[in-house]
Design a protein around this motif. Sequence first.
Motif, PDB file in Angstrom:
ATOM      1  N   GLN A 161      95.432  43.690  31.826  1.00 27.45           N
ATOM      2  CA  GLN A 161      94.402  43.007  31.046  1.00 27.45           C
ATOM      3  C   GLN A 161      94.403  43.481  29.597  1.00 27.45           C
ATOM      4  OE1 GLN A 161      91.068  44.079  33.516  1.00 27.45           O
ATOM      5  NE2 GLN A 161      91.050  42.077  34.515  1.00 27.45           N
ATOM      6  N   GLY A 162      94.601  44.768  29.399  1.00 27.73           N
ATOM      7  CA  GLY A 162      94.645  45.301  28.042  1.00 27.73           C
ATOM      8  C   GLY A 162      95.829  44.776  27.255  1.00 27.73           C
ATOM      9  N   LEU A 163      96.978  44.685  27.899  1.00 30.55           N
ATOM     10  CA  LEU A 163      98.165  44.159  27.228  1.00 30.55           C
ATOM     11  C   LEU A 163      98.025  42.672  26.914  1.00 30.55           C
ATOM     12  CD1 LEU A 163     100.952  46.023  29.238  1.00 30.55           C
ATOM     13  CD2 LEU A 163     100.155  46.504  26.906  1.00 30.55           C
ATOM     14  N   GLU A 164      97.222  41.961  27.706  1.00 28.22           N
ATOM     15  CA  GLU A 164      96.966  40.541  27.444  1.00 28.22           C
ATOM     16  C   GLU A 164      95.881  40.330  26.397  1.00 28.22           C
ATOM     17  OE1 GLU A 164      95.996  38.969  31.289  1.00 28.22           O
ATOM     18  OE2 GLU A 164      98.080  38.687  31.839  1.00 28.22           O
ATOM     19  N   GLY A 165      95.266  41.402  25.910  1.00 31.57           N
ATOM     20  CA  GLY A 165      94.236  41.285  24.875  1.00 31.57           C
ATOM     21  C   GLY A 165      92.881  40.864  25.403  1.00 31.57           C
ATOM     22  N   LYS A 166      92.583  41.151  26.642  1.00 30.43           N
ATOM     23  CA  LYS A 166      91.301  40.752  27.215  1.00 30.43           C
ATOM     24  C   LYS A 166      90.183  41.670  26.710  1.00 30.43           C
ATOM     25  CE  LYS A 166      93.115  37.878  30.487  1.00 30.43           C
ATOM     26  NZ  LYS A 166      92.985  37.477  31.844  1.00 30.43           N
ATOM     27  N   ARG A 167      89.006  41.086  26.554  1.00 29.89           N
ATOM     28  CA  ARG A 167      87.863  41.798  25.980  1.00 29.89           C
ATOM     29  C   ARG A 167      86.596  41.524  26.776  1.00 29.89           C
ATOM     30  NH1 ARG A 167      88.470  43.768  20.835  1.00 29.89           N
ATOM     31  NH2 ARG A 167      90.552  43.501  20.019  1.00 29.89           N
ATOM     32  N   CYS A 184      85.466  38.923  35.442  1.00 38.65           N
ATOM     33  CA  CYS A 184      86.155  37.863  34.711  1.00 38.65           C
ATOM     34  C   CYS A 184      86.176  38.272  33.251  1.00 38.65           C
ATOM     35  CB  CYS A 184      85.441  36.523  34.899  1.00 38.65           C
ATOM     36  SG  CYS A 184      86.293  35.153  34.119  1.00 38.65           S
ATOM     37  N   ILE A 185      87.307  38.721  32.799  1.00 38.44           N
ATOM     38  CA  ILE A 185      87.450  39.191  31.425  1.00 38.44           C
ATOM     39  C   ILE A 185      88.392  38.229  30.714  1.00 38.44           C
ATOM     40  CG2 ILE A 185      88.192  41.121  30.002  1.00 38.44           C
ATOM     41  CD1 ILE A 185      87.555  42.915  32.413  1.00 38.44           C
ATOM     42  N   MET A 186      88.008  37.804  29.500  1.00 38.48           N
ATOM     43  CA  MET A 186      88.816  36.788  28.816  1.00 38.48           C
ATOM     44  C   MET A 186      89.203  37.254  27.418  1.00 38.48           C
ATOM     45  SD  MET A 186      85.988  33.876  28.061  1.00 38.48           S
ATOM     46  CE  MET A 186      84.640  34.116  26.949  1.00 38.48           C
ATOM     47  N   ASP A 205      81.732  33.851  33.155  1.00 39.09           N
ATOM     48  CA  ASP A 205      80.285  33.981  33.080  1.00 39.09           C
ATOM     49  C   ASP A 205      79.964  35.187  32.204  1.00 39.09           C
ATOM     50  OD1 ASP A 205      77.580  33.972  33.427  1.00 39.09           O
ATOM     51  OD2 ASP A 205      77.627  34.769  35.464  1.00 39.09           O
ATOM     52  N   TYR A 206      79.877  34.966  30.913  1.00 38.93           N
ATOM     53  CA  TYR A 206      79.588  36.044  29.972  1.00 38.93           C
ATOM     54  C   TYR A 206      78.112  36.107  29.620  1.00 38.93           C
ATOM     55  CZ  TYR A 206      84.100  38.054  28.734  1.00 38.93           C
ATOM     56  OH  TYR A 206      85.279  38.763  28.748  1.00 38.93           O
ATOM     57  N   ASP A 207      77.256  35.430  30.373  1.00 42.50           N
ATOM     58  CA  ASP A 207      75.829  35.474  30.105  1.00 42.50           C
ATOM     59  C   ASP A 207      75.286  36.865  30.401  1.00 42.50           C
ATOM     60  OD1 ASP A 207      76.034  32.815  29.537  1.00 42.50           O
ATOM     61  OD2 ASP A 207      75.154  32.125  31.410  1.00 42.50           O
ATOM     62  N   ILE A 208      74.488  37.386  29.468  1.00 45.91           N
ATOM     63  CA  ILE A 208      73.878  38.700  29.633  1.00 45.91           C
ATOM     64  C   ILE A 208      72.369  38.510  29.537  1.00 45.91           C
ATOM     65  CG2 ILE A 208      73.717  41.052  28.762  1.00 45.91           C
ATOM     66  CD1 ILE A 208      76.456  40.571  27.405  1.00 45.91           C
ATOM     67  N   PRO A 209      71.638  38.627  30.651  1.00 47.73           N
ATOM     68  CA  PRO A 209      70.185  38.475  30.596  1.00 47.73           C
ATOM     69  C   PRO A 209      69.537  39.640  29.856  1.00 47.73           C
ATOM     70  CG  PRO A 209      70.878  39.060  32.817  1.00 47.73           C
ATOM     71  CD  PRO A 209      72.119  38.888  31.999  1.00 47.73           C
TER      72      PRO A 209
END
Length: 133
Positions: free
Chosen positions: A61-67, A86-88, A113-117
């Motif tokens: 994931q790090g090599l793919e640039g996921k954040r 789910c990291i994109m 789902d990057y929603d943060i309540p």
Amino acid sequence: MAKYLKLILLLLFPFFLFWWAVLSPVSFLDDSYSHTIISPDKKWEIVISPVTMTTPLSLIQGLEGKRYITLFDNNGNYIGQSTPFCIMRMEQYNIIFPSKDRLYLGVLPENCDYDIPINEKKWWSKIIGFMSY
């Protein structure tokens, strides 16, 4: 005494293994590669961070640039963060900050789902908040 020690280790080892495998890649901010965005009303601050390469999967994931995204209030208090499942890549995105009508932070497009309540932390934010902040 040895029986109690074994019992404690048997209970703690699965938790540690789960934390290492799932939560450790998104538990520690790396300030040198993070990007901070402050909301227009200056009530919220988000930090967009790369995945920490602590596991074989997070290495990919790090090599793919996921954040992932971490949300703080204007006093620097940890509110929560995006899902560790789910990291994109965060190349083209729109951040929708919390407001009176919207009680969570959102990211568009919604590939994950990057929603943060802001009122109730999700379970991973409770664990990461306890261990890291």
